[in-house]
Design an enzyme around this catalytic site. Structure first.
Site, PDB file in Angstrom:
ATOM      1  N   SER A  41       0.944  -1.327   0.643  1.00 47.92           N
ATOM      2  CA  SER A  41      -0.334  -0.308  -0.150  1.00 47.92           C
ATOM      3  C   SER A  41       0.470   0.986   0.213  1.00 47.92           C
ATOM      4  CB  SER A  41      -0.869  -0.517   1.215  1.00 47.92           C
ATOM      5  OG  SER A  41      -0.174   0.867   2.359  1.00 47.92           O
ATOM      6  N   LYS A  42       0.392   2.325  -0.682  1.00 48.21           N
ATOM      7  CA  LYS A  42       0.796   3.155  -0.876  1.00 48.21           C
ATOM      8  C   LYS A  42       1.451   3.908   0.788  1.00 48.21           C
ATOM      9  CE  LYS A  42      -2.500   6.687  -1.379  1.00 48.21           C
ATOM     10  NZ  LYS A  42      -3.253   7.783  -2.671  1.00 48.21           N
ATOM     11  N   ARG A  43       1.166   3.991   1.614  1.00 48.76           N
ATOM     12  CA  ARG A  43       1.188   3.861   2.827  1.00 48.76           C
ATOM     13  C   ARG A  43       2.861   3.561   3.434  1.00 48.76           C
ATOM     14  NH1 ARG A  43      -2.243   5.424   7.278  1.00 48.76           N
ATOM     15  NH2 ARG A  43      -4.269   5.833   5.733  1.00 48.76           N
ATOM     16  N   ARG A  44       3.268   2.767   2.328  1.00 53.16           N
ATOM     17  CA  ARG A  44       4.470   2.720   3.309  1.00 53.16           C
ATOM     18  C   ARG A  44       5.529   2.237   1.527  1.00 53.16           C
ATOM     19  NH1 ARG A  44       3.059  -1.927   7.114  1.00 53.16           N
ATOM     20  NH2 ARG A  44       1.421  -1.012   6.624  1.00 53.16           N
ATOM     21  N   ARG A  66       4.423  12.734  -2.459  1.00 54.77           N
ATOM     22  CA  ARG A  66       4.311  11.864  -1.550  1.00 54.77           C
ATOM     23  C   ARG A  66       4.948  11.326  -1.147  1.00 54.77           C
ATOM     24  NH1 ARG A  66       1.977   7.717  -0.048  1.00 54.77           N
ATOM     25  NH2 ARG A  66      -0.161   8.216   0.466  1.00 54.77           N
TER      26      ARG A  66
END
Ligand code: GLU
Length: 490
Positions: free
Chosen positions: A251-254, A462
């Protein structure tokens, strides 16, 4: 074998995930191996989240990776339209057919009723789901109420076992008892994913459905639909998920997850493609192999199902091999020009820096951050005077969220989002922009923030902010969750 027809059905709701390219890659391999066709279908039935801009991103990302489609919204084909929003009448006619055949029914339950039902089920610790309230309505009542807002629901068996045949896994037994009557058509006349995917895969004569493993549990709903229509079921291949190094779903959180990030960071499409193939396919002799080699070697039996860790270090290694082993200096120069070293991109930087230059020699050092894969801001530069690390890290996190929400990625969009962040914290705008300049450029002072972010692109921006947060020690999961709740409430 029947004619091989495969498809990718991405939703234009955000940056293109590498998982989309990964599926498209296996679609294309199967199609090319058998002289079949690869279809691109745009799944834009979620009206609130779908955007034409993102559809463009899908075209660009797949093209950059060399994953060209034979049929699609831009190139046409025999089975169009290929945008689901342009197929509403088809779904409506099919839904009608299901209702008439007794396989589906109109449901008039209001959102208040469904909310109350859910609350009650939660309180009684029962399984959440629709209770079939409208399933037994008589024909007369249905006819009388046909002017009211309603959805169409599929009659699910409610009990018993369902067997999903997956080419990679064999037979998977699932329990129908867990699945309530699925909504097929929403009250606005749009289909849900389940309805659209079955109708389209059938009408577009898709022979093999290759998609992520997360769809296995939805497949029983699709099988019920195929049966209700009396249609032949396609072959399924559910590919293993891409994972973060800690084993969670990528996921793009990490991790950077968008194809655009990898393009922008200077990866070669051949290397990324090779790496994505390795996520599910064993080395062909060795780990470095070309797409043509994969077409020649491909055998679905060899796909490994473990779930695959997307490891950027390994991708870097593989990319390095392509750069060093496969490219002449002339070819690399062409790659650089096609990437960012061109009039278009450099031309956009000049106005930002011209006023800071004395000689031409000042140009390169000042724009280095635009080309760098990463920058390395110091903790000192990331924290404005009179601010503490403990407050800057959460601020940076909210900046990530605010910037994620920007639809038109330009100077104005970035500026509005970051002013919103300053307002949220009740900070002077400067205290937001100072850390961000350091995060994006690696320097304390540099080119103007909003314009620079606009040029760096959403995904690179980001990642640089996330990296800066790491420099400052990061934010614990617990704190991030609490902050997110507050942030969403604002
Ligand atoms: N829009 C879905 C996705 O991209 C499609 C799933 C499917 O291939 O059936 O995940």
């Amino acid at each position: 074998m029947t004619d091989i027809r495969v498809r990718i059905a991405p939703s234009p709701t955000g940056p293109v995930h590498v998982g989309t390219a990964y599926q498209a890659l296996f679609d294309l391999v199967l199609a090319r191996q058998h002289g079949g066709k690869f279809v691109l279908r745009i799944e834009d039935t979620d009206q609130t989240r779908s955007r034409r801009e993102y559809e463009e991103h899908i075209f660009q990302a797949l093209k950059w990776m060399g994953l060209d489609w034979d049929e699609g919204p831009d190139v046409g084909g025999e089975y169009g339209p290929y945008r689901q929003s342009e197929r509403l009448e088809i779904y409506q006619a099919h839904a009608k057919q299901l209702v008439e055949g007794g396989h589906a029914y109109p449901c008039f339950c209001t959102s208040e009723r469904l909310g109350a039902l859910r609350a009650e089920q939660m309180q009684n610790k029962e399984r959440l789901g629709y209770d079939g309230h409208c399933r037994g309505l008589g024909a007369e009542e249905v006819a009388q109420r046909s002017g009211e807002d309603h959805v169409i629901r599929l009659k699910m068996p409610g009990e018993g076992k369902c067997v999903v045949k997956d080419q990679l896994r064999g037979k998977i037994e699932l329990d129908f008892g867990q699945l309530d009557d699925q909504v097929l058509m929403k009250s606005d006349g749009f289909p849900t994913y389940h309805m659209a995917v079955v109708v389209d895969d059938h009408l577009m004569k898709i022979s093999h459905v290759i998609r992520g493993e997360e769809w296995i549990t939805s497949t029983p709903k699709h099988l019920v639909l195929y049966e209700a229509f009396g249609w032949e079921v396609p072959e399924y291949m559910h590919l293993p998920l891409l994972l973060n190094p800690d084993g969670s779903k990528m996921s793009k959180r990490r991790n950077p997850t968008s194809v655009e990030y990898y393009r922008r960071a200077g990866y070669l499409p051949q290397a990324l493609l090779n790496y994505l193939a390795l996520m599910a396919y064993p080395p062909i002799g060795e780990e470095k192999f070309s797409f043509d080699q994969l077409i020649e070697d491909f055998d679905a039996e060899k796909i490994n199902l473990g779930g695959s860790i997307f490891d950027i270090e390994k991708l870097n290694w593989l990319n390095g091999r392509y750069v060093r082993e496969d490219k002449t200096p002339e070819q690399l120069l062409d790659d650089l020009k096609g990437w960012l070293l061109n009039d278009d991109y450099v031309g956009q930087m000049l106005p930002l820096l011209q006023q800071r230059m004395e000689t031409l020699g000042d140009f390169m050092p000042q724009v280095a951050f635009f080309f760098a894969r990463k920058v390395e801001p110091s903790a000192e530069d990331l924290v404005p005077k009179k601010r503490e690390v403990e407050e800057v890290v959460p601020m940076l996190q909210t900046a990530v969220w605010a910037l994620d929400g920007v639809l038109a990625w330009d100077k104005e969009g970035v500026e509005a989002a970051l002013r919103g962040v300053a307002e949220y914290w009740d900070w002077p705008v400067r205290d937001v922009t100072v850390p961000l300049i350091a995060a994006l450029t690696g320097e304390k002072v540099g080119s103007p923030l909003f314009e620079s972010a606009a040029l760096l692109g959403q995904d690179m921006t980001r990642m640089r902010i996330l990296d800066a947060m790491k420099v400052l020690g990061g934010l614990s999961k617990k704190k991030a969750a609490r902050l997110e709740k507050e942030w969403k409430r604002k």
